[in-house]
Design an enzyme around this catalytic site. Structure first.
Site, PDB file in Angstrom:
ATOM      1  N   HIS A 164       0.772  -1.222   0.017  1.00  0.00           N
ATOM      2  CA  HIS A 164      -0.130  -0.004   0.010  1.00  0.00           C
ATOM      3  C   HIS A 164       0.962   0.993  -0.093  1.00  0.00           C
ATOM      4  CE1 HIS A 164      -3.241  -2.953   1.420  1.00  0.00           C
ATOM      5  NE2 HIS A 164      -2.278  -3.254   2.039  1.00  0.00           N
ATOM      6  N   SER A 285      14.639  21.983 -15.466  1.00  0.00           N
ATOM      7  CA  SER A 285      13.618  22.693 -15.757  1.00  0.00           C
ATOM      8  C   SER A 285      13.874  24.173 -16.334  1.00  0.00           C
ATOM      9  CB  SER A 285      12.676  23.052 -14.381  1.00  0.00           C
ATOM     10  OG  SER A 285      12.015  24.361 -14.594  1.00  0.00           O
ATOM     11  N   LYS A 291      15.693  22.009 -10.313  1.00  0.00           N
ATOM     12  CA  LYS A 291      15.053  20.935 -10.630  1.00  0.00           C
ATOM     13  C   LYS A 291      15.834  19.865 -11.424  1.00  0.00           C
ATOM     14  CE  LYS A 291      11.236  19.689 -10.495  1.00  0.00           C
ATOM     15  NZ  LYS A 291       9.796  20.037 -10.725  1.00  0.00           N
ATOM     16  N   GLU A 298       9.416   8.951 -16.674  1.00  0.00           N
ATOM     17  CA  GLU A 298       7.878   9.414 -17.039  1.00  0.00           C
ATOM     18  C   GLU A 298       7.491   8.960 -18.354  1.00  0.00           C
ATOM     19  OE1 GLU A 298       6.963  13.401 -14.911  1.00  0.00           O
ATOM     20  OE2 GLU A 298       9.374  13.405 -15.588  1.00  0.00           O
TER      21      GLU A 298
END
Ligand code: ARG
Length: 468
Positions: A164, A285, A291, A298
Site C-alpha cells: 500500500h 527545468s 530541478k 515518466e
C-alpha cells in the site's frame, strides 16, 4: 457519381481532393507510407518464392535467375536511396514488382505466379514481427544483466519494503531489483512462446484458397527460416494472431517497465531521496534551476500506455472480420511498428537507468528504520521465544508500536521495562531481533529477502544469462 465531378473536384471534398473520389481512394488505399518498412522481408520472400517457382519448373530457370538478380538490384536501390512512395502503387509489394519490371522487363510479371498479396503480406509481416520478437528478447536480456549486476552490489543494502506504499517490512535493494528480473524473465518467455507459434510460413496460401500450380510450400518455409508451412489457406491469409501475440507480450513487458519507471520516479523525489538518476536520462527545468526531472522514466510510464493502445487498436481492427482477408487488415502494421519502436526505446531507457542509478543506501536504510518496519519481527519473536499464538503476539506488538509512536521513537529504542509492562514474557534477547539487519537476515525462506537468498538467486540468474 458523375464523371465531371470525379474529374473537376467537388465542393464537398474541397480543394485538397481536386481530382474527386479517385484521389480520396488513392490516399485511403495506400499503405506504402508505412509498409515500406517491410521491404527487406518483401524482397526475401519474393526471392524464396521465385527460387521455388524455378525449382518446380513453374517458371524457367532463366527467368527465375533474372527475377532473383533483379530483386537484388531493387533491394540495393532501396538500401541506397530509400523506398520511393508512390500512392498509385499502393504498397511495398506493388512498388517492388513495378520497379522490378522497369529493371528487367516482362519477365518480372512471372514473379506473382501462384501467390497473392494476401499471402505475401502475411509472410512479410510475420517475418518482421519475428525479428521484433528477437529484438525485444535482446533488450530484455540487457535489462536483466543490468538488474543482476546492481542486485549483486546491493544484496545487503536495506530499504523499506512497502505494501500500500506504506512501510511494511525491511527488504534488501537487491531483492527489490531481482523482482524485476523475474518479470523480465516472464516477458522473455512470453515472446518466446509467441515466436514458436509464429513459426509457420504463410507463403503459398495465395489469395485464400491455395493454388493450382505445383508449388512446394515446404521449400519456401525452409528458405525463410520457418519450421513448416501453415495448414489452412483461409486461416493463413486472415490470421494476425502473431501480431496480436507480439502486442500482448509487448504490452505486458511495457507494463513492467512502467512499474519500474514509477519506482524510480518515486525514489528520486526529494521526500524519498532513495536514488539519484543518471544526468544523461534526466532533464532540468526551464524556470526552476534546482530541478532535475525524471523525464525518461515518466516517458516510459507514458509510452507504456501508448503500447497498450496499439494492442487495443489491432484487437478492435480484427474482432469482427469474417474469413478471409479484408482490407481492414492493412491497418495491422502501424500499431505494431509503433509499439515496437516504443518498446525498444523503453527497454533501452530503463536499462540505462538501472545501470546508472546512484542508490542512496544510507537514506534507504534510515527510512527502513522509520515506520516500525520490524514490528512483525517482534511478533515473530514472541511466537518463537515465548510460544505465544501469532494472533496474540500481533496484539502485543500493536501495543508496543503504539507506545513507541507516542514517544516518537523506534521499537528497539523502547526500554525493556516498558516492553515488559506490555507483556512480561518479553526479555532482553528481543533487541537482537528488532534491528533491520536481523529482520532481513531472518527472512531466509526460499525466495525471501535475506542477503544469502538474494545472492543465491543472483548466482542462478548469472548462469541463466550466460555470465558465468
Ligand atoms: N497492402 C495490403 C495490406 O497491407 C496488401 C494486401 C492487399 N490485398 C488485397 N487483396 N487488396 O494488407
Amino acid at each position: 457519381m458523375s464523371g465531371s465531378n470525379a474529374q473537376s473536384g467537388n465542393k464537398m471534398w474541397g480543394g485538397r481532393f481536386a481530382e474527386g473520389p479517385s484521389a480520396i481512394m488513392r490516399e485511403i488505399n495506400a499503405s506504402i507510407p508505412f509498409d515500406k518498412a517491410l521491404w527487406r522481408q518483401d524482397v526475401a520472400a519474393s526471392k524464396a518464392h521465385v527460387a521455388m517457382l524455378g525449382a518446380q519448373g513453374i517458371v524457367s530457370a532463366e527467368d527465375a535467375a533474372l527475377i532473383s538478380d533483379g530483386l537484388d538490384r531493387v533491394a540495393a536501390e532501396y538500401e541506397a536511396n530509400g523506398v520511393p512512395e508512390n500512392w498509385d502503387l499502393e504498397d511495398i509489394h506493388m512498388t517492388t514488382e513495378s520497379r522490378l519490371a522497369e529493371l528487367i522487363g516482362p519477365a518480372a510479371g512471372r514473379l506473382h505466379t501462384a501467390r497473392s498479396r494476401n499471402d505475401q503480406v502475411a509472410t512479410d509481416f510475420r517475418l518482421w514481427v519475428r525479428d521484433a520478437m528477437a529484438q525485444a528478447d535482446a533488450g530484455l536480456k540487457a535489462l536483466q544483466v543490468a538488474l543482476v549486476t546492481r542486485a549483486a552490489e546491493h544484496a545487503d543494502s536495506i530499504m523499506p519494503g512497502f505494501t500500500h506504499l506504506q512501510t511494511a517490512q525491511p527488504v534488501t535493494l537487491g531483492h527489490h531489483l531481482m523482482a524485476y528480473y523475474e518479470m523480465a524473465q516472464r516477458d522473455r518467455s512470453r515472446f518466446a512462446d509467441a515466436r514458436a507459434r509464429a513459426d509457420q510460413c504463410p507463403l503459398g496460401a495465395a489469395a485464400l484458397a491455395g493454388t493450382g500450380f505445383p508449388i512446394d510450400r515446404h521449400m519456401t518455409a525452409q528458405a525463410l527460416g520457418f519450421a513448416e508451412p501453415t495448414r489452412n489457406s483461409l486461416d493463413t491469409v486472415s490470421d494476425r494472431d502473431f501480431a496480436l501475440d507480439y502486442l500482448m507480450s509487448a504490452t505486458q513487458c511495457a507494463l513492467h517497465l512502467s512499474r519500474l519507471a514509477e519506482e524510480f520516479i518515486i525514489w528520486a523525489s526529494q521526500p524519498f531521496g532513495f536514488v539519484v538518476l543518471p544526468d544523461a536520462l534526466s532533464t532540468g527545468s526551464s524556470i526552476m534551476p534546482q530541478k532535475k526531472n525524471p523525464d525518461a522514466a515518466e516517458l516510459v510510464r507514458g509510452h507504456s500506455g501508448r503500447i497498450a493502445g496499439c494492442l487495443t487498436s489491432l484487437i478492435i481492427t480484427m474482432k469482427g472480420l469474417p474469413l478471409a482477408y479484408s482490407k481492414d487488415m492493412q491497418d495491422d502494421k502501424p500499431p505494431v511498428f509503433e509499439a515496437a519502436g516504443l518498446l525498444t526505446l523503453c527497454l533501452a531507457a530503463m536499462t540505462g537507468m538501472v545501470e546508472g542509478a546512484k542508490f542512496r543506501t544510507e537514506r534507504m536504510r534510515a527510512a527502513a528504520e522509520l515506520g516500525y518496519a520490524t514490528a512483525t519481527d517482534l511478533a515473530d519473536w514472541l511466537v518463537r521465544q515465548a510460544n505465544i499464538p501469532f494472533r496474540e503476539a500481533h496484539h502485543i506488538t500493536g501495543a508496543a508500536v503504539k507506545l513507541a509512536e507516542s514517544r516518537g521513537v523506534a521499537l528497539d529504542a523502547l526500554p525493556l521495562a516498558d516492553l515488559q509492562a506490555i507483556d512480561a514474557r518479553i526479555d532482553e534477547r528481543v533487541f537482537a531481533a528488532l534491528s533491520v539487519e536481523a529482520s532481513v537476515a531472518a527472512r531466509a525462506s526460499y525466495g525471501g529477502t535475506a542477503p544469502q537468498q538474494v545472492r543465491a538467486r543472483v548466482a542462478e540468474a548469472r548462469v541463466a544469462l550466460g555470465l558465468e
